[in-house]
Design an enzyme around this catalytic site. Sequence first.
Site: not given
Length: 824
Positions: A64-65, A251-252, A282, A657
């Site tokens: 996504k970044t 973001d987020e 998340q 993770r």
Amino acid sequence: MSSYSDDDAFEAAAARPSLSQMAMSAAASARGADYLDGLNPAQREAVETLDGPVLMLAGAGTGKTKALTARIAHLVNTGNARPNDILAVTFTNKAAREMKNRVEGLVGGHGVGMPWLGTFHAICVKQLRRHAELVGLKSNFTILDTDDQIRLLKQLINAAGIDEKRWPARQLAGLIDNWKNKALTPAKLGAADEAAFNDRGKVLYAQYQARLKDLNACDFGDLLLHMVTIFQNHPDLLEQYQSRYKYILVDEYQDTNVAQYMWLRLLAQGHRNICCVGDDDQSIYGWRGAEVGNILRFEKDFPGAKVVRLEQNYRSTPHILAAASSVIAGNRDRLGKELWTEETEGELVRLIGHWDGEEEARWVGEEIEAMASGSRARLRRYSLEEQAILVRASHQMRAFEDRFLTIGLPYRVIGGPRFYERLEIRDAMAYFRVVISPEDDLAFERIVNTPKRGVGNKAMQDIQSVARENGVALKEGARIAAQEGILKGKARGAVAQLIEQLDRWSSLAIQQIRYDGVADEDEVVERPDHDPAEISHIELAEMILDESGYTTMWQNDKTPEAPGRLENLKELIKALEQFDNLGGFLEHVALIMDNESDEQEEKVTIMTLHGAKGLEFPVVFLPGWEEGLFPSQRSMDESGLKGLEEERRLAYVGITRAEEVCTISFAGNRRVYGQWQSQLPSRFIDELAPEHVDILTPPGLYGGGGAAGGFGGDAFGSGREASFSDAVSKADAYNSPGWKRLQERSQRLGTAKTNLRQPKKARNMVVDSTATPVFGVGERVFHKKFGYGNVVDTEGDKLTINFDHSGEKRLVASFVMAADKAGE
DNA sequence: AACTTCTTACTTTTT
DNA sequence: GTAAGAAGTT
């Protein structure tokens, strides 16, 4: 005016089709925009849909970044926006820093500077410093941290004659925080909230806000809340900002609270060019005001929004993804999304039960060492840097730390008190604050008797009443009290001396600009040339700490922490080097509050699941998967199903993770608040799809050379004399419905290589292919991402399948099912 | 004002 | 079990 429930603000401006966008996008590709290379179709869609609202649902590890930064580059490259027409908001400074670095490389040389890039709070501070007077503040207001907040509230609670023991300041601080997260000013509180805190909630909240104004201060929540208030009350100003930020990226997004949502919505009104990136699966910060609802509701909030799902994962191997998916599938409130990968190789998620928490720590320690030495069968060597232990609650870390200290395994704990939250740093900063802002009463209170100067409660009360009578700040009150002889003896001399010192330091600091933050990047900041003879802010800081006796205080302290504290003070001075003056430094610290240390030794990382969000490790250990601990009992008690779902998302975050090896564990017994308790395996363990799990047998369990029979004796290794009741609780744990079910399923499906009742030698066996559903060459099968296909070759549990639409792929048998069962 | 004992609560944590 | 904070003591 506009309020949270006012939904149709955006409806007014319909989605505008952008003809120019398509043309420009084509032009960009023609010019060979390399940021578009290597984007998958979904990412590319998210990057190229420039106008109108976009929700980028980006699963863990889906790049996504990359997409976000490519989008910024694309906006600039197509000529749709100059860099400073773009506002990009993140939650953490770390994320902001990362994005800044990546954007710098992409956008450099495109005219006007950089995008407005920062955390919600950092951007709001900038805005608020320009318009502070609209909420009754001066532009040099201070930002209080939690500690200051609590002390202020304590004063108010005591003044109101409320028993602080029954109604602790912390609780009120929490309430006020919550209200601010919801963008509720005292006037907007509902009846239930007004009645909170012994019926005094609203009044105390209002008093607190008034005190903040007097102190020319605000807390973190205010940064957002004040800006929302200002925008709501000053449409002309809002309009200026709306046209300044032509494109907004967030973001987020799943972590936004109501105040942040409102701020965004106000800014995006009109052009509606807002792109929110997030993952509902998340969302793990509900307890501090994050509203999953914001992301779930996006399409309703922004009609005509384009929703793009990034589901191709580049991080984890298939079994890890499948196990994570199987757990998160248990949640009801989801937008729905399934991660997949082209990767076909990889380990099963490993699951192991232990006798107790110490045993678990011992096993994990050994496993980490085995991984690091490369002695694990079939697995490559994993350095300590590549391994992490992720726990639900920080108290779980202790067992690991104890164990690792005894075996000399280097580890690093992430989290815990941050650098700028440490006592000595806060003290030193309080000195700086009083020097820079002599009217900062909270800072003055903190340092007036630190080091001990003989200014106790009595003296402090006198100073406070003098200050109140004269309507001046505490420092001035102290000056008067000392001069007029209101203070007696030791206190009088000490205060007089302190005031004299503070005055001197302040005059030395006065030439320095107070706040860099007031000026915008595109404005030129007038900076007086530094006279070389003049004292630097670094020397000034050292002078303050030395002359005040603060350094001496710790030098004379013989507690074990003292040397570390002196070390930290040195670090603090070093950190000053990056700033031009003390004021700029204070602003930075108020917002940043963290301190990267440069370590070079290889270490295992221990951290909480929350802390691990956004990170990845080749090897991940997830200990303590037990009912009550994870999912946390408190979470379920306080928030019911919502709480449980958030815990489940946390489990999902944990598993995702891991890149290559994921090991989940639980203990049958654990000491909880000093009390031994028998534990049941977590329900999340039941939810793991058994075909992706490998159940390991703990060492020493039934493997100790025949001495062990049943649950008695030394069956559980570790040299412990297991008592009868211990054995019973152990048996209970393994006889729990969930555990049994899991074992039965595993055995039925034949993927469990061993279980607790079998000898340990089978531990590292390859998946037993004879027991796995077998597919023969020519058989028709179905895969949920690749669709239907024919088996062209088999090798153990690995199948080579020629898919109708995706071509030939090599897959593990457990990922496919017979085509007829899939309904072909 | 400084030291000592006692009570109490006890996820997660960024800004 | 422990750590912080408040009340009680010197």
